[in-house]
Design a protein around this motif. Sequence first.
Motif, mmCIF file in Angstrom:
data_model
loop_
_atom_site.group_PDB
_atom_site.id
_atom_site.type_symbol
_atom_site.label_atom_id
_atom_site.label_comp_id
_atom_site.label_asym_id
_atom_site.label_seq_id
_atom_site.Cartn_x
_atom_site.Cartn_y
_atom_site.Cartn_z
ATOM 1 N N ARG A 49 -40.060 -172.398 20.462
ATOM 2 C CA ARG A 49 -39.622 -171.339 21.370
ATOM 3 C C ARG A 49 -40.438 -170.057 21.212
ATOM 4 O O ARG A 49 -40.836 -169.432 22.189
ATOM 5 N N HIS A 50 -40.644 -169.616 19.964
ATOM 6 C CA HIS A 50 -41.392 -168.395 19.683
ATOM 7 C C HIS A 50 -42.287 -168.611 18.475
ATOM 8 O O HIS A 50 -41.965 -169.403 17.597
ATOM 9 N N VAL A 51 -43.342 -167.843 18.416
ATOM 10 C CA VAL A 51 -44.104 -167.650 17.188
ATOM 11 C C VAL A 51 -43.746 -166.238 16.752
ATOM 12 O O VAL A 51 -43.917 -165.283 17.518
ATOM 13 N N THR A 52 -43.219 -166.104 15.540
ATOM 14 C CA THR A 52 -42.722 -164.811 15.074
ATOM 15 C C THR A 52 -43.737 -164.160 14.148
ATOM 16 O O THR A 52 -44.246 -164.805 13.227
ATOM 17 N N ILE A 53 -44.000 -162.885 14.388
ATOM 18 C CA ILE A 53 -44.959 -162.120 13.602
ATOM 19 C C ILE A 53 -44.241 -160.924 12.993
ATOM 20 O O ILE A 53 -43.667 -160.098 13.708
ATOM 21 N N ASP A 54 -44.237 -160.852 11.666
ATOM 22 C CA ASP A 54 -43.695 -159.683 10.973
ATOM 23 C C ASP A 54 -44.670 -158.523 11.152
ATOM 24 O O ASP A 54 -45.891 -158.715 11.117
ATOM 25 N N CYS A 55 -44.124 -157.311 11.325
ATOM 26 C CA CYS A 55 -44.997 -156.163 11.549
ATOM 27 C C CYS A 55 -44.262 -154.863 11.269
ATOM 28 O O CYS A 55 -43.050 -154.856 11.063
ATOM 29 N N ALA A 56 -45.005 -153.756 11.273
ATOM 30 C CA ALA A 56 -44.431 -152.435 11.049
ATOM 31 C C ALA A 56 -43.898 -151.832 12.344
ATOM 32 O O ALA A 56 -42.874 -151.157 12.344
ATOM 33 N N ASN A 57 -44.610 -152.050 13.449
ATOM 34 C CA ASN A 57 -44.216 -151.453 14.720
ATOM 35 C C ASN A 57 -44.227 -152.513 15.818
ATOM 36 O O ASN A 57 -45.258 -152.730 16.467
ATOM 37 N N PRO A 58 -43.089 -153.172 16.037
ATOM 38 C CA PRO A 58 -43.041 -154.257 17.015
ATOM 39 C C PRO A 58 -43.478 -153.869 18.420
ATOM 40 O O PRO A 58 -44.196 -154.629 19.072
ATOM 41 N N TYR A 59 -43.079 -152.705 18.887
ATOM 42 C CA TYR A 59 -43.410 -152.339 20.267
ATOM 43 C C TYR A 59 -44.915 -152.117 20.423
ATOM 44 O O TYR A 59 -45.523 -152.592 21.380
ATOM 45 N N GLY A 72 -45.734 -154.170 4.162
ATOM 46 C CA GLY A 72 -46.966 -154.316 4.928
ATOM 47 C C GLY A 72 -47.670 -155.620 4.599
ATOM 48 O O GLY A 72 -47.331 -156.307 3.628
ATOM 49 N N LYS A 73 -48.669 -155.951 5.387
ATOM 50 C CA LYS A 73 -49.476 -157.145 5.153
ATOM 51 C C LYS A 73 -50.333 -156.901 3.912
ATOM 52 O O LYS A 73 -50.959 -155.855 3.785
ATOM 53 N N ASN A 94 -53.693 -164.084 6.351
ATOM 54 C CA ASN A 94 -52.685 -164.897 7.038
ATOM 55 C C ASN A 94 -52.800 -166.355 6.615
ATOM 56 O O ASN A 94 -53.894 -166.864 6.437
ATOM 57 N N ARG A 95 -51.675 -167.044 6.520
ATOM 58 C CA ARG A 95 -51.676 -168.482 6.271
ATOM 59 C C ARG A 95 -51.738 -169.261 7.580
ATOM 60 O O ARG A 95 -51.986 -170.451 7.596
ATOM 61 N N ILE A 96 -51.493 -168.588 8.681
ATOM 62 C CA ILE A 96 -51.576 -169.182 10.015
ATOM 63 C C ILE A 96 -52.116 -168.089 10.930
ATOM 64 O O ILE A 96 -51.861 -166.900 10.711
ATOM 65 N N HIS A 97 -52.916 -168.491 11.912
ATOM 66 C CA HIS A 97 -53.428 -167.492 12.853
ATOM 67 C C HIS A 97 -53.670 -168.146 14.208
ATOM 68 O O HIS A 97 -53.635 -169.359 14.338
ATOM 69 N N PHE A 98 -53.906 -167.303 15.210
ATOM 70 C CA PHE A 98 -54.162 -167.768 16.568
ATOM 71 C C PHE A 98 -55.654 -168.019 16.758
ATOM 72 O O PHE A 98 -56.484 -167.243 16.301
ATOM 73 N N GLY A 156 -53.791 -155.657 11.230
ATOM 74 C CA GLY A 156 -54.599 -156.404 10.276
ATOM 75 C C GLY A 156 -54.400 -157.904 10.257
ATOM 76 O O GLY A 156 -54.891 -158.581 9.352
ATOM 77 N N ASN A 157 -53.711 -158.461 11.251
ATOM 78 C CA ASN A 157 -53.525 -159.914 11.329
ATOM 79 C C ASN A 157 -54.773 -160.554 11.912
ATOM 80 O O ASN A 157 -55.263 -160.120 12.959
ATOM 81 N N GLU A 158 -55.274 -161.613 11.251
ATOM 82 C CA GLU A 158 -56.475 -162.293 11.708
ATOM 83 C C GLU A 158 -56.191 -163.168 12.926
ATOM 84 O O GLU A 158 -55.133 -163.769 13.024
ATOM 85 N N PHE A 159 -57.167 -163.237 13.830
ATOM 86 C CA PHE A 159 -57.145 -164.189 14.946
ATOM 87 C C PHE A 159 -58.581 -164.454 15.350
ATOM 88 O O PHE A 159 -59.485 -163.668 15.051
#
Length: 124
Positions: free
Chosen positions: A4-14, A58-59, A63-67, A110-113
């Motif tokens: 249904r979703h891929v969830t990403i933890d973050c500091a500022n969701p918006y 914070g990160k 990442n153990r998974i990325h796009f 800072g999330n890798e893709f």
Amino acid sequence: MILRHVTIDCANPYELGTFWSTVTGWPLSGEDAPGDPEVLVEAPSPLPGMLFIRVPEGKTVKNRIHFDWMPTERTRDEEVERVIGLGAKLYEDHRTAEGLGWVTLLDPEGNEFCVERSKGERGL
């Protein structure tokens, strides 16, 4: 079962959701607003949405998974330049002199893709 979703933890969701909404062209949920603790980027069916959730930490590691993204309207190099212009940062460049390879970028938190070659560049 459906993803249904891929969830990403973050500091500022918006902010992060807005970045990814702009990158993908997918809309933010009409229920989300600045300051919300979670924000959904709605993907076209049957793809899963991208759910951004505020966490206090914070990160700290890779990442153990990325796009892995494949452009549909541009070449790989055009897409890399476009996304950098939107706020991504170059992390690792795996392009070769023959035109093969991919580029690893970092989103604003800072999330890798990765951005790969388009179908046209692959001769598909």
